[in-house]
Design an enzyme around this catalytic site. Structure first.
Site, PDB file in Angstrom:
ATOM      1  N   CYS A 149       0.824  -1.210   0.000  1.00 37.26           N
ATOM      2  CA  CYS A 149       0.000   0.000   0.000  1.00 37.26           C
ATOM      3  C   CYS A 149       0.860   1.263   0.000  1.00 37.26           C
ATOM      4  O   CYS A 149       0.687   2.146  -0.856  1.00 37.26           O
ATOM      5  CB  CYS A 149      -0.968  -0.012   1.176  1.00 37.26           C
ATOM      6  SG  CYS A 149      -0.240  -0.529   2.742  1.00 37.26           S
TER       7      CYS A 149
HETATM    8  N1  NAP Z   1      -4.251  -4.410   5.052  1.00 35.91           N
HETATM    9  C1  NAP Z   1      -3.736  -3.701   4.053  1.00 35.91           C
HETATM   10  O1  NAP Z   1      -3.981  -2.500   3.909  1.00 35.91           O
HETATM   11  C2  NAP Z   1      -2.825  -4.365   3.039  1.00 35.91           C
HETATM   12  C3  NAP Z   1      -2.447  -3.631   1.904  1.00 35.91           C
HETATM   13  C4  NAP Z   1      -1.614  -4.231   0.958  1.00 35.91           C
HETATM   14  C5  NAP Z   1      -1.165  -5.517   1.147  1.00 35.91           C
HETATM   15  N2  NAP Z   1      -1.527  -6.204   2.273  1.00 35.91           N
HETATM   16  C6  NAP Z   1      -1.026  -7.572   2.431  1.00 35.91           C
HETATM   17  O2  NAP Z   1      -2.098  -8.461   2.105  1.00 35.91           O
HETATM   18  C7  NAP Z   1      -2.025  -9.629   2.912  1.00 35.91           C
HETATM   19  C8  NAP Z   1      -3.335  -9.772   3.688  1.00 35.91           C
HETATM   20  O3  NAP Z   1      -3.478  -8.626   4.511  1.00 35.91           O
HETATM   21  P1  NAP Z   1      -4.774  -8.396   5.429  1.00 35.91           P
HETATM   22  O4  NAP Z   1      -4.623  -7.029   5.981  1.00 35.91           O
HETATM   23  O5  NAP Z   1      -6.000  -8.750   4.669  1.00 35.91           O
HETATM   24  O6  NAP Z   1      -4.501  -9.493   6.576  1.00 35.91           O
HETATM   25  P2  NAP Z   1      -5.488 -10.057   7.675  1.00 35.91           P
HETATM   26  O7  NAP Z   1      -6.643  -9.124   7.844  1.00 35.91           O
HETATM   27  O8  NAP Z   1      -4.644 -10.366   8.865  1.00 35.91           O
HETATM   28  O9  NAP Z   1      -6.014 -11.434   7.033  1.00 35.91           O
HETATM   29  C9  NAP Z   1      -5.170 -12.526   6.777  1.00 35.91           C
HETATM   30  C10 NAP Z   1      -5.978 -13.659   6.144  1.00 35.91           C
HETATM   31  O10 NAP Z   1      -5.092 -14.722   5.818  1.00 35.91           O
HETATM   32  C11 NAP Z   1      -5.573 -15.958   6.370  1.00 35.91           C
HETATM   33  N3  NAP Z   1      -4.365 -16.706   6.775  1.00 35.91           N
HETATM   34  C12 NAP Z   1      -3.537 -16.453   7.812  1.00 35.91           C
HETATM   35  N4  NAP Z   1      -2.504 -17.318   7.828  1.00 35.91           N
HETATM   36  C13 NAP Z   1      -2.697 -18.154   6.766  1.00 35.91           C
HETATM   37  C14 NAP Z   1      -1.979 -19.277   6.250  1.00 35.91           C
HETATM   38  N5  NAP Z   1      -0.843 -19.691   6.828  1.00 35.91           N
HETATM   39  N6  NAP Z   1      -2.462 -19.901   5.168  1.00 35.91           N
HETATM   40  C15 NAP Z   1      -3.607 -19.482   4.560  1.00 35.91           C
HETATM   41  N7  NAP Z   1      -4.333 -18.426   5.000  1.00 35.91           N
HETATM   42  C16 NAP Z   1      -3.886 -17.778   6.093  1.00 35.91           C
HETATM   43  C17 NAP Z   1      -6.470 -15.537   7.527  1.00 35.91           C
HETATM   44  O11 NAP Z   1      -7.531 -16.476   7.731  1.00 35.91           O
HETATM   45  P3  NAP Z   1      -7.371 -17.847   8.536  1.00 35.91           P
HETATM   46  O12 NAP Z   1      -6.345 -17.598   9.611  1.00 35.91           O
HETATM   47  O13 NAP Z   1      -8.734 -18.129   9.057  1.00 35.91           O
HETATM   48  O14 NAP Z   1      -6.928 -18.867   7.509  1.00 35.91           O
HETATM   49  C18 NAP Z   1      -7.067 -14.232   7.020  1.00 35.91           C
HETATM   50  O15 NAP Z   1      -8.201 -14.475   6.220  1.00 35.91           O
HETATM   51  C19 NAP Z   1      -0.813  -9.444   3.843  1.00 35.91           C
HETATM   52  O16 NAP Z   1       0.278 -10.107   3.300  1.00 35.91           O
HETATM   53  C20 NAP Z   1      -0.598  -7.945   3.834  1.00 35.91           C
HETATM   54  O17 NAP Z   1       0.755  -7.584   4.065  1.00 35.91           O
HETATM   55  C21 NAP Z   1      -2.367  -5.676   3.209  1.00 35.91           C
END
Ligand code: NAP
Length: 343
Positions: A149
Protein backbone atom coordinates in the site's frame (compact mmCIF):
# COMPACT_ATOMS: atom_id res chain seq x y z
CA UNK A 1 -16.45 -15.98 -16.65
CA UNK A 2 -13.18 -16.01 -14.68
CA UNK A 3 -13.49 -18.47 -11.79
CA UNK A 4 -11.75 -16.97 -8.79
CA UNK A 5 -10.21 -18.37 -5.60
CA UNK A 6 -9.27 -16.22 -2.61
CA UNK A 7 -6.82 -17.50 -0.01
CA UNK A 8 -7.45 -15.52 3.18
CA UNK A 9 -11.10 -14.54 2.74
CA UNK A 10 -11.69 -13.43 6.34
CA UNK A 11 -9.02 -10.70 6.38
CA UNK A 12 -9.42 -7.04 5.45
CA UNK A 13 -8.02 -7.34 1.93
CA UNK A 14 -9.86 -10.65 1.41
CA UNK A 15 -13.24 -9.16 2.25
CA UNK A 16 -12.44 -6.13 0.07
CA UNK A 17 -11.72 -8.51 -2.85
CA UNK A 18 -15.09 -10.13 -2.17
CA UNK A 19 -16.90 -6.77 -2.06
CA UNK A 20 -15.52 -5.68 -5.43
CA UNK A 21 -15.67 -9.11 -7.13
CA UNK A 22 -19.35 -9.62 -6.27
CA UNK A 23 -20.02 -6.57 -8.50
CA UNK A 24 -17.59 -7.65 -11.27
CA UNK A 25 -19.38 -8.74 -14.46
CA UNK A 26 -16.67 -11.20 -15.57
CA UNK A 27 -15.78 -12.90 -12.27
CA UNK A 28 -17.37 -15.77 -10.41
CA UNK A 29 -16.24 -16.51 -6.83
CA UNK A 30 -15.53 -20.22 -6.60
CA UNK A 31 -13.30 -20.78 -3.53
CA UNK A 32 -12.82 -18.63 -0.42
CA UNK A 33 -10.45 -20.01 2.19
CA UNK A 34 -10.16 -19.61 5.93
CA UNK A 35 -8.61 -22.08 8.34
CA UNK A 36 -10.41 -20.60 11.34
CA UNK A 37 -13.88 -20.25 9.75
CA UNK A 38 -13.94 -23.34 7.48
CA UNK A 39 -17.47 -24.68 7.07
CA UNK A 40 -19.20 -21.33 7.78
CA UNK A 41 -21.02 -19.26 5.18
CA UNK A 42 -19.00 -16.22 4.09
CA UNK A 43 -22.16 -14.13 4.41
CA UNK A 44 -22.63 -15.20 8.04
CA UNK A 45 -19.31 -13.51 8.88
CA UNK A 46 -19.87 -10.59 6.49
CA UNK A 47 -23.63 -9.97 6.15
CA UNK A 48 -22.87 -6.92 4.01
CA UNK A 49 -22.08 -9.39 1.19
CA UNK A 50 -25.10 -11.63 1.72
CA UNK A 51 -27.46 -10.69 -1.13
CA UNK A 52 -24.95 -11.79 -3.75
CA UNK A 53 -22.84 -14.48 -2.12
CA UNK A 54 -23.62 -17.99 -0.85
CA UNK A 55 -20.03 -19.34 -0.76
CA UNK A 56 -18.76 -21.34 2.20
CA UNK A 57 -15.26 -20.90 3.69
CA UNK A 58 -13.01 -23.92 3.10
CA UNK A 59 -9.49 -24.72 4.32
CA UNK A 60 -6.77 -23.84 1.79
CA UNK A 61 -6.19 -26.84 -0.50
CA UNK A 62 -4.03 -26.62 -3.63
CA UNK A 63 -5.98 -29.43 -5.32
CA UNK A 64 -9.18 -27.34 -5.06
CA UNK A 65 -7.50 -24.02 -5.91
CA UNK A 66 -6.08 -25.61 -9.09
CA UNK A 67 -9.61 -25.70 -10.48
CA UNK A 68 -9.79 -21.88 -10.50
CA UNK A 69 -8.69 -19.66 -13.39
CA UNK A 70 -7.28 -17.05 -11.02
CA UNK A 71 -6.17 -17.25 -7.37
CA UNK A 72 -5.64 -14.21 -5.15
CA UNK A 73 -3.49 -14.66 -2.05
CA UNK A 74 -4.72 -12.23 0.63
CA UNK A 75 -2.75 -13.97 3.37
CA UNK A 76 0.39 -13.22 5.40
CA UNK A 77 3.85 -13.09 3.84
CA UNK A 78 5.27 -16.56 3.27
CA UNK A 79 1.90 -18.19 2.46
CA UNK A 80 1.67 -17.89 -1.33
CA UNK A 81 5.20 -19.11 -2.02
CA UNK A 82 4.28 -22.53 -0.56
CA UNK A 83 1.52 -23.10 -3.15
CA UNK A 84 2.51 -21.00 -6.16
CA UNK A 85 4.80 -23.52 -7.97
CA UNK A 86 2.06 -26.16 -8.10
CA UNK A 87 -0.60 -23.66 -9.16
CA UNK A 88 1.68 -22.30 -11.90
CA UNK A 89 2.17 -25.84 -13.23
CA UNK A 90 -1.60 -26.25 -13.37
CA UNK A 91 -1.85 -23.09 -15.50
CA UNK A 92 -3.59 -20.95 -12.85
CA UNK A 93 -3.01 -17.17 -12.93
CA UNK A 94 -1.94 -15.86 -9.54
CA UNK A 95 -2.00 -12.46 -7.84
CA UNK A 96 -0.22 -12.30 -4.48
CA UNK A 97 -1.26 -9.35 -2.30
CA UNK A 98 1.58 -10.16 0.12
CA UNK A 99 5.27 -9.57 -0.48
CA UNK A 100 6.53 -13.04 -1.49
CA UNK A 101 7.29 -12.07 -5.11
CA UNK A 102 7.81 -8.30 -4.94
CA UNK A 103 11.58 -8.23 -4.45
CA UNK A 104 13.66 -9.65 -7.28
CA UNK A 105 16.76 -10.49 -5.26
CA UNK A 106 16.11 -13.55 -3.06
CA UNK A 107 18.91 -12.68 -0.58
CA UNK A 108 17.41 -9.21 -0.10
CA UNK A 109 13.97 -10.76 0.36
CA UNK A 110 15.25 -13.26 2.93
CA UNK A 111 17.06 -10.48 4.84
CA UNK A 112 13.92 -8.35 5.15
CA UNK A 113 11.35 -11.13 5.61
CA UNK A 114 13.51 -13.26 7.96
CA UNK A 115 12.77 -16.59 6.31
CA UNK A 116 14.09 -18.72 3.45
CA UNK A 117 12.28 -18.20 0.16
CA UNK A 118 10.43 -21.40 -0.85
CA UNK A 119 10.80 -20.86 -4.63
CA UNK A 120 13.51 -18.28 -5.45
CA UNK A 121 13.56 -19.48 -9.09
CA UNK A 122 10.01 -18.17 -9.53
CA UNK A 123 10.94 -14.64 -8.38
CA UNK A 124 12.32 -13.66 -11.77
CA UNK A 125 9.12 -14.59 -13.58
CA UNK A 126 6.84 -12.56 -11.29
CA UNK A 127 5.77 -9.12 -12.51
CA UNK A 128 5.46 -6.21 -10.09
CA UNK A 129 1.80 -5.34 -10.41
CA UNK A 130 1.74 -1.57 -10.70
CA UNK A 131 -0.19 -1.16 -13.98
CA UNK A 132 0.83 2.48 -14.48
CA UNK A 133 4.45 1.28 -14.65
CA UNK A 134 4.43 -2.34 -15.89
CA UNK A 135 1.15 -2.62 -17.85
CA UNK A 136 2.44 -4.53 -20.89
CA UNK A 137 4.32 -7.11 -18.79
CA UNK A 138 1.28 -7.63 -16.54
CA UNK A 139 -0.85 -8.46 -19.60
CA UNK A 140 1.38 -11.48 -20.31
CA UNK A 141 2.09 -12.50 -16.71
CA UNK A 142 1.01 -15.69 -15.01
CA UNK A 143 2.20 -14.45 -11.59
CA UNK A 144 1.74 -10.88 -10.38
CA UNK A 145 3.24 -9.48 -7.18
CA UNK A 146 0.68 -6.89 -6.12
CA UNK A 147 2.49 -3.83 -4.68
CA UNK A 148 2.28 -2.85 -1.02
CA UNK A 149 0.00 0.00 0.00
CA UNK A 150 2.72 2.53 0.89
CA UNK A 151 4.72 1.59 -2.25
CA UNK A 152 1.69 2.28 -4.48
CA UNK A 153 1.16 5.79 -3.08
CA UNK A 154 4.87 6.63 -3.02
CA UNK A 155 5.89 5.26 -6.43
CA UNK A 156 2.94 6.87 -8.25
CA UNK A 157 3.80 10.17 -6.56
CA UNK A 158 7.48 10.18 -7.59
CA UNK A 159 7.04 8.51 -11.01
CA UNK A 160 6.68 11.50 -13.41
CA UNK A 161 9.60 13.37 -11.83
CA UNK A 162 11.86 10.32 -11.98
CA UNK A 163 10.95 9.60 -15.58
CA UNK A 164 11.75 13.23 -16.42
CA UNK A 165 15.22 12.62 -14.96
CA UNK A 166 16.75 13.48 -11.59
CA UNK A 167 20.40 13.78 -10.64
CA UNK A 168 21.94 10.85 -8.75
CA UNK A 169 22.37 12.95 -5.59
CA UNK A 170 18.76 14.13 -5.53
CA UNK A 171 17.21 13.29 -2.19
CA UNK A 172 13.79 11.60 -2.19
CA UNK A 173 11.86 11.70 1.10
CA UNK A 174 8.54 9.99 1.81
CA UNK A 175 6.70 11.01 4.98
CA UNK A 176 3.75 8.59 4.99
CA UNK A 177 0.71 7.98 7.20
CA UNK A 178 -1.57 4.95 7.27
CA UNK A 179 -4.90 4.09 8.82
CA UNK A 180 -4.98 1.07 11.14
CA UNK A 181 -6.57 -1.36 8.65
CA UNK A 182 -3.13 -1.41 7.01
CA UNK A 183 -2.07 -3.77 9.79
CA UNK A 184 -4.76 -6.34 9.00
CA UNK A 185 -7.57 -7.80 11.09
CA UNK A 186 -5.61 -9.93 13.53
CA UNK A 187 -5.65 -8.66 17.13
CA UNK A 188 -2.54 -6.67 17.92
CA UNK A 189 -1.84 -4.18 20.70
CA UNK A 190 -0.72 -1.10 18.69
CA UNK A 191 -3.99 -1.13 16.72
CA UNK A 192 -6.28 -1.39 19.75
CA UNK A 193 -8.78 1.48 19.82
CA UNK A 194 -7.36 2.68 23.14
CA UNK A 195 -3.79 2.74 21.76
CA UNK A 196 -4.31 4.01 18.21
CA UNK A 197 -7.25 6.34 18.95
CA UNK A 198 -6.34 10.00 19.61
CA UNK A 199 -2.73 9.15 18.88
CA UNK A 200 -0.22 9.79 16.09
CA UNK A 201 3.06 7.94 15.98
CA UNK A 202 5.90 6.90 13.72
CA UNK A 203 7.04 3.29 13.52
CA UNK A 204 9.81 1.20 11.88
CA UNK A 205 11.72 4.42 11.17
CA UNK A 206 15.02 2.60 10.68
CA UNK A 207 13.76 -0.52 8.91
CA UNK A 208 10.38 -0.87 7.22
CA UNK A 209 9.94 -3.75 4.73
CA UNK A 210 8.42 -1.45 2.15
CA UNK A 211 11.70 0.50 1.89
CA UNK A 212 13.59 -2.05 -0.29
CA UNK A 213 10.46 -2.59 -2.41
CA UNK A 214 9.99 1.12 -3.10
CA UNK A 215 13.72 1.65 -3.70
CA UNK A 216 13.82 -1.24 -6.20
CA UNK A 217 11.04 0.30 -8.30
CA UNK A 218 12.29 3.91 -7.99
CA UNK A 219 15.67 2.75 -9.28
CA UNK A 220 14.06 0.94 -12.22
CA UNK A 221 12.31 4.19 -13.14
CA UNK A 222 15.32 6.45 -12.55
CA UNK A 223 17.70 3.90 -14.18
CA UNK A 224 20.26 4.62 -11.43
CA UNK A 225 20.66 4.37 -7.64
CA UNK A 226 18.48 6.73 -5.63
CA UNK A 227 18.81 8.22 -2.17
CA UNK A 228 15.49 7.45 -0.47
CA UNK A 229 14.24 8.03 3.09
CA UNK A 230 10.90 6.59 4.21
CA UNK A 231 9.16 7.36 7.51
CA UNK A 232 5.81 5.62 8.15
CA UNK A 233 3.25 6.78 10.73
CA UNK A 234 0.05 5.32 12.15
CA UNK A 235 -2.94 7.67 12.34
CA UNK A 236 -6.32 7.11 14.02
CA UNK A 237 -8.46 6.39 10.95
CA UNK A 238 -9.60 3.06 9.51
CA UNK A 239 -8.72 3.39 5.80
CA UNK A 240 -6.30 5.54 3.87
CA UNK A 241 -2.69 6.32 3.08
CA UNK A 242 -1.43 9.90 2.92
CA UNK A 243 2.08 10.29 1.50
CA UNK A 244 3.86 13.66 1.62
CA UNK A 245 6.78 13.35 -0.78
CA UNK A 246 9.74 15.70 -1.04
CA UNK A 247 12.25 15.92 -3.85
CA UNK A 248 15.12 18.10 -2.64
CA UNK A 249 17.43 20.00 -5.00
CA UNK A 250 15.11 19.05 -7.82
CA UNK A 251 16.56 21.53 -10.35
CA UNK A 252 13.55 20.85 -12.55
CA UNK A 253 12.90 23.70 -14.94
CA UNK A 254 9.74 22.27 -16.52
CA UNK A 255 6.11 22.99 -15.64
CA UNK A 256 5.37 20.39 -12.97
CA UNK A 257 1.59 20.55 -13.33
CA UNK A 258 1.86 19.75 -17.06
CA UNK A 259 4.44 17.02 -16.42
CA UNK A 260 2.11 15.21 -13.99
CA UNK A 261 -1.06 15.80 -15.98
CA UNK A 262 0.47 14.54 -19.23
CA UNK A 263 1.99 11.46 -17.58
CA UNK A 264 -1.33 10.39 -16.14
CA UNK A 265 -3.83 11.75 -18.69
CA UNK A 266 -4.69 8.25 -20.00
CA UNK A 267 -4.82 6.55 -16.60
CA UNK A 268 -8.24 5.64 -15.20
CA UNK A 269 -6.99 5.42 -11.62
CA UNK A 270 -4.59 8.32 -11.12
CA UNK A 271 -5.99 11.84 -10.89
CA UNK A 272 -3.79 14.92 -10.79
CA UNK A 273 -5.74 17.65 -9.02
CA UNK A 274 -6.03 21.22 -10.26
CA UNK A 275 -3.64 23.76 -8.75
CA UNK A 276 -4.86 24.84 -5.33
CA UNK A 277 -6.83 21.63 -4.70
CA UNK A 278 -5.22 19.27 -2.20
CA UNK A 279 -5.99 15.54 -1.87
CA UNK A 280 -7.56 14.09 1.27
CA UNK A 281 -7.90 10.42 2.24
CA UNK A 282 -11.68 10.88 2.31
CA UNK A 283 -11.67 11.72 -1.40
CA UNK A 284 -10.56 8.16 -2.26
CA UNK A 285 -12.26 6.12 0.44
CA UNK A 286 -13.45 2.77 -1.03
CA UNK A 287 -12.35 3.81 -4.54
CA UNK A 288 -9.47 2.57 -6.70
CA UNK A 289 -8.16 6.11 -7.25
CA UNK A 290 -4.79 7.59 -6.41
CA UNK A 291 -5.09 11.40 -6.12
CA UNK A 292 -2.05 13.59 -6.49
CA UNK A 293 -1.08 17.22 -6.21
CA UNK A 294 2.32 18.66 -7.08
CA UNK A 295 3.82 22.00 -6.11
CA UNK A 296 7.07 23.85 -5.53
CA UNK A 297 6.49 25.99 -2.41
CA UNK A 298 8.06 29.45 -2.32
CA UNK A 299 9.48 28.80 -5.83
CA UNK A 300 12.32 26.95 -4.11
CA UNK A 301 14.35 23.88 -5.01
CA UNK A 302 12.08 21.38 -3.23
CA UNK A 303 9.14 19.77 -5.00
CA UNK A 304 6.27 18.59 -2.76
CA UNK A 305 3.93 15.87 -4.00
CA UNK A 306 0.87 14.79 -2.00
CA UNK A 307 -0.46 11.31 -2.81
CA UNK A 308 -3.51 9.60 -1.31
CA UNK A 309 -5.03 6.15 -1.80
CA UNK A 310 -7.34 3.79 0.05
CA UNK A 311 -4.89 1.16 1.33
CA UNK A 312 -7.46 -1.62 0.89
CA UNK A 313 -8.44 -0.66 -2.69
CA UNK A 314 -5.72 0.95 -4.86
CA UNK A 315 -3.28 -0.23 -2.17
CA UNK A 316 -4.47 -3.86 -2.28
CA UNK A 317 -7.73 -5.45 -3.55
CA UNK A 318 -8.69 -2.89 -6.22
CA UNK A 319 -5.22 -2.88 -7.75
CA UNK A 320 -5.21 -6.71 -7.64
CA UNK A 321 -8.47 -6.76 -9.64
CA UNK A 322 -7.05 -4.15 -12.04
CA UNK A 323 -4.20 -6.64 -12.57
CA UNK A 324 -6.62 -9.55 -13.01
CA UNK A 325 -8.45 -7.57 -15.72
CA UNK A 326 -5.18 -6.97 -17.57
CA UNK A 327 -4.05 -10.62 -17.22
CA UNK A 328 -7.35 -11.89 -18.66
CA UNK A 329 -7.49 -9.37 -21.51
CA UNK A 330 -10.60 -7.54 -20.36
CA UNK A 331 -11.06 -3.78 -20.02
CA UNK A 332 -8.70 -2.69 -17.22
CA UNK A 333 -11.26 -0.64 -15.31
CA UNK A 334 -13.99 -3.32 -15.27
CA UNK A 335 -15.71 -3.47 -11.89
CA UNK A 336 -13.55 -0.70 -10.47
CA UNK A 337 -15.18 2.59 -11.39
CA UNK A 338 -17.23 3.18 -8.23
CA UNK A 339 -16.57 6.69 -6.90
CA UNK A 340 -15.29 7.13 -3.35
CA UNK A 341 -17.56 7.30 -0.31
CA UNK A 342 -18.02 10.76 1.11
CA UNK A 343 -18.22 11.68 3.92
N1 NAP B 1 -4.25 -4.41 5.05
C1 NAP B 1 -3.74 -3.70 4.05
O1 NAP B 1 -3.98 -2.50 3.91
C2 NAP B 1 -2.82 -4.37 3.04
C3 NAP B 1 -2.45 -3.63 1.90
C4 NAP B 1 -1.61 -4.23 0.96
C5 NAP B 1 -1.16 -5.52 1.15
N2 NAP B 1 -1.53 -6.20 2.27
C6 NAP B 1 -1.03 -7.57 2.43
O2 NAP B 1 -2.10 -8.46 2.10
C7 NAP B 1 -2.03 -9.63 2.91
C8 NAP B 1 -3.33 -9.77 3.69
O3 NAP B 1 -3.48 -8.63 4.51
P1 NAP B 1 -4.77 -8.40 5.43
O4 NAP B 1 -4.62 -7.03 5.98
O5 NAP B 1 -6.00 -8.75 4.67
O6 NAP B 1 -4.50 -9.49 6.58
P2 NAP B 1 -5.49 -10.06 7.68
O7 NAP B 1 -6.64 -9.12 7.84
O8 NAP B 1 -4.64 -10.37 8.86
O9 NAP B 1 -6.01 -11.43 7.03
C9 NAP B 1 -5.17 -12.53 6.78
C10 NAP B 1 -5.98 -13.66 6.14
O10 NAP B 1 -5.09 -14.72 5.82
C11 NAP B 1 -5.57 -15.96 6.37
N3 NAP B 1 -4.36 -16.71 6.78
C12 NAP B 1 -3.54 -16.45 7.81
N4 NAP B 1 -2.50 -17.32 7.83
C13 NAP B 1 -2.70 -18.15 6.77
C14 NAP B 1 -1.98 -19.28 6.25
N5 NAP B 1 -0.84 -19.69 6.83
N6 NAP B 1 -2.46 -19.90 5.17
C15 NAP B 1 -3.61 -19.48 4.56
N7 NAP B 1 -4.33 -18.43 5.00
C16 NAP B 1 -3.89 -17.78 6.09
C17 NAP B 1 -6.47 -15.54 7.53
O11 NAP B 1 -7.53 -16.48 7.73
P3 NAP B 1 -7.37 -17.85 8.54
O12 NAP B 1 -6.35 -17.60 9.61
O13 NAP B 1 -8.73 -18.13 9.06
O14 NAP B 1 -6.93 -18.87 7.51
C18 NAP B 1 -7.07 -14.23 7.02
O15 NAP B 1 -8.20 -14.47 6.22
C19 NAP B 1 -0.81 -9.44 3.84
O16 NAP B 1 0.28 -10.11 3.30
C20 NAP B 1 -0.60 -7.94 3.83
O17 NAP B 1 0.75 -7.58 4.06
C21 NAP B 1 -2.37 -5.68 3.21
Amino acid sequence: MISVGIVGGTGYTGVELLRILTMHPNAEIKVVTSRSEAGKKVASLYPSLSPSLDTIFTSPDVAVLKECDCVFFAAPNGTAMQMVPELLKAGVKIIDLAADFRIKNSATWEHWYKQAHACPDVLQTAIYGLPELHREEIKNAQLVANPGCYPTAVILGFLPLLEAGIAKDTQLIADTKSGVSGAGRAANVPTLFSEAGENFKAYNVNAHRHWPEIKQELEIIATHDVSFVFTPHLVPMVRGIFATLYVNNAEISMDLASLYKERYENESFVQVLEEGVLPETKHVRASNQCMLSVSRPYSGETVVVLSVIDNLVKGAAGQAIQNMNLMFGIEEATGLLQPGLFP
